[in-house]
Design an enzyme around this catalytic site. Sequence first.
Site, mmCIF file in Angstrom:
data_model
loop_
_atom_site.group_PDB
_atom_site.id
_atom_site.type_symbol
_atom_site.label_atom_id
_atom_site.label_comp_id
_atom_site.label_asym_id
_atom_site.label_seq_id
_atom_site.Cartn_x
_atom_site.Cartn_y
_atom_site.Cartn_z
ATOM 1 C CG ASN A 14 74.345 -48.124 164.066
ATOM 2 O OD1 ASN A 14 74.418 -48.528 163.134
ATOM 3 N ND2 ASN A 14 73.623 -49.110 164.717
ATOM 4 C CG HIS A 48 76.962 -41.595 173.419
ATOM 5 N ND1 HIS A 48 77.257 -43.083 172.967
ATOM 6 C CD2 HIS A 48 76.160 -41.715 173.175
ATOM 7 C CE1 HIS A 48 77.065 -43.830 173.183
ATOM 8 N NE2 HIS A 48 75.887 -43.033 172.642
#
EC number: 1.4.1.21
Length: 266
Positions: free
Chosen positions: A196, A226
């Site tokens: 997501n 990330h």
Amino acid sequence: MKNKTLAIVGCGKLAQIVADALTSGLLPDYQLIGTYSRTFDKAEAIAQHVNQSNPGYTCTPVRTMEDLLAMKADYIVEMASPAALRDFALDALQNGSSIVTLSIGALADAQFYEKIRTTARENNTRVHLASGSIGGFDVMRTISLMGDSSASFRTEKGPDSLKDTSVYNESLQTEQRTVMEGNAAEAIELFPTKVNVAVAASLATTGPKNIDVAITSIPGFVGDTHRIHVENDQAHARIEVYGKTSDIAGWSVVNTLRNITAPIVF
């Protein structure tokens, strides 16, 4: 100011973080009135926790999404899945409830995104995209608005987090490997509940089909890292976030809710 009413869809670990924020006074502008989860016991547990921690408080667990929508909460916090968001979002917005969501992957579908945007505008409701386990929406969006920008998204995961996906095999336990390269739309199709954040970064920058995405499995790695890079000819930003657990996503919902009602917004 009258408290905003709140309902929760998806009553797992992240919902418990929001419930704890409510009971500890971090969300003083809200009252939780309803909870819904595919497993009723989980919805009931969150409701009981809030009720027992706040004398006079009445939060009702429900067995169907229709019952939750009938409560007409000012805000519905969704922490279930992109499929769940697709199932109820349009009805909720038409019903007068705004949404705070972590399941941003559902918005990789351009047609659904447009329906959400149009429905929210027509009904004076809003969809708030919680940053989840990344952050940096402000600078990502700012650079993209300047024009002619590019963006990339890199994620490192442990192999165990990929066990219920089509890319997993036992060799990942001993070999580092990039298991996916493409764009955010392709990533969310391959990993419906695990990227997501890649879709979130893409919506803040160049779009789901235009951001360069890669996911790498690292043996023994715990959590997620990330890395986002967005740039144009005038500015560039690099954002790196590591989370040992998913807790940061739950806290991003708490921060989003605080920003909605705060006189000073971060």
